[in-house]
Scaffold this active site. Structure first.
Site, PDB file in Angstrom:
ATOM      1  N   THR A  41       9.261 102.587  13.765  1.00 36.03           N
ATOM      2  CA  THR A  41       9.476 102.354  12.400  1.00 36.03           C
ATOM      3  C   THR A  41       9.710 103.277  11.498  1.00 36.03           C
ATOM      4  OG1 THR A  41       7.056 101.258  12.443  1.00 36.03           O
ATOM      5  CG2 THR A  41       7.675 102.100  10.373  1.00 36.03           C
ATOM      6  N   HIS A  44      13.511 102.432  11.460  1.00 36.85           N
ATOM      7  CA  HIS A  44      13.928 101.355  10.545  1.00 36.85           C
ATOM      8  C   HIS A  44      13.951 102.255   9.160  1.00 36.85           C
ATOM      9  CE1 HIS A  44      13.770  98.162  13.166  1.00 36.85           C
ATOM     10  NE2 HIS A  44      12.544  98.272  13.696  1.00 36.85           N
TER      11      HIS A  44
END
Length: 346
Positions: A41, A44
């Site tokens: 994450t 990202h």
């Protein structure tokens, strides 16, 4: 103190020197960070593909463990020197979702108020967290292992959602990054042996051999060839840890009748997949999403105690530690798939 800050508007990631944060509220705990992981994450977020704090520069890092060095006046269950792990997620405790036991859906808290995504996190020498998000680590767990509490808490939540998972069922894991590897560990711990792992990166497949589970390790191309040569090549449960839309689309086509698909990996928000509703209807397929970790931190700490060094050895998992100043190298090796996970060691 050293910290790694991120500015969403410019996508700027930088190593900075900041004052050590102070306990300013009676319910806060100041933690000296020992280990802090880089999550998929986080990658990202850095690439602008996942929502985060866009209003101000903040310190990343939502997976970390450490030692308590100061506490607020209302804190009674923690003292200086306690070893802890931090749950980065919390609800507002007031909305309908929080009152229904679903704080991960909270529009105020939940994933919209996460430590290390919206508030200053653990990619720093020190971090402040509210007491409700701090968990004491038992003497049988090392701080090194405790750095994996957060990803394992998400896994524990996912396992609750897809249960029952009967020993003997045919299971496929797609994606062998650290999350796929932790699912391998969990399933093997639970007694599962009929498990296949599909991963395009040969380095990651090689690393999985270090876990000595005896699971079948194949590439997506081999997976498709097996499907083409055998019309009965199906799985009762598929756990996607890749977040890669084509892999998820393909997974639906190799689910057995009554099969379950667990979408665990985080895909980019704009990504789409195509499935045939008739197949879902005709085969009574079940598709589950898994969002973070409501009330699953204690379960995660229990998993860590059960797994121990047999499963959570950094070298066997392909985890490499770095000092903060080597953050660029850590991120680059993680992107290349040369390592399964990067963790900052203080």
């Amino acid at each position: 103190m050293e910290a790694i800050n991120f500015t969403a508007k410019t996508k700027k990631l930088e190593l900075v020197n900041l004052p050590v944060p102070k306990v300013t509220k009676p319910d806060q705990v100041l933690i000296k960070v020992a280990y802090a992981g880089i999550c998929g994450t986080d990658l990202h977020i850095i690439q602008g593909e996942f929502p985060c704090n866009e209003n101000e520069t903040f310190t990343l890092g939502h997976e970390f463990s450490g030692t308590v060095v100061d506490v607020g006046s209302d804190v009674k269950i923690f003292k200086k020197g306690d070893r802890v792990s931090v749950d980065p997620n919390s609800g507002c405790n007031s909305c309908e979702f929080c009152h229904s036991g679903k704080p991960h859906f909270c529009p105020i808290g939940g994933i919209s108020n996460t430590i290390g995504i919206y508030r200053n996190g653990g990619w720093a020498e020190y971090c402040v967290a509210p007491i409700v998000q701090v968990h004491k680590v038992s003497d049988t767990i090392t701080l090194e292992q405790a750095a994996l509490t957060e990803p394992l808490s998400c896994l524990a939540h996912g396992f609750d959602i897809i249960s029952p998972v009967t020993v003997g069922q045919k299971i496929l894991i797609t994606g062998a990054g650290i999350i796929g590897s932790l699912w391998v560990c969990n399933l093997h711990l639970q007694g599962h042996r009929n498990v296949t792992v599909s991963e395009p990166n040969s380095n990651r497949l090689q690393m999985l051999k270090n876990l000595n589970t005896g699971f079948k390790l194949i590439t997506p191309d081999q997976l498709k060839k097996n499907q083409q040569s055998d019309p009965n090549y199906k799985f009762d449960l598929i756990i996607d840890c890749s977040g890669y839309p084509p892999a998820i689309e393909h997974a639906v086509t190799i689910l057995n009748k009554g099969g379950k698909l667990c979408i665990f990996g985080v895909a980019p928000p704009h990504a789409e997949i195509k499935i045939k509703p008739f197949d879902v209807y005709m085969n009574e397929l079940k598709i589950f999403g898994v969002l973070i970790n409501p009330f699953s931190f204690p379960k995660s700490l229990g998993l860590i105690e059960a797994m121990g060094d047999r499963y959570l050895n950094y070298e066997n998992l392909g985890i490499k530690t770095f000092p903060l100043k080597q953050y660029k190298e850590a991120i680059e090796l993680l992107k290349k798939g040369t390592i399964a996970k990067a963790i900052f060691k203080f």
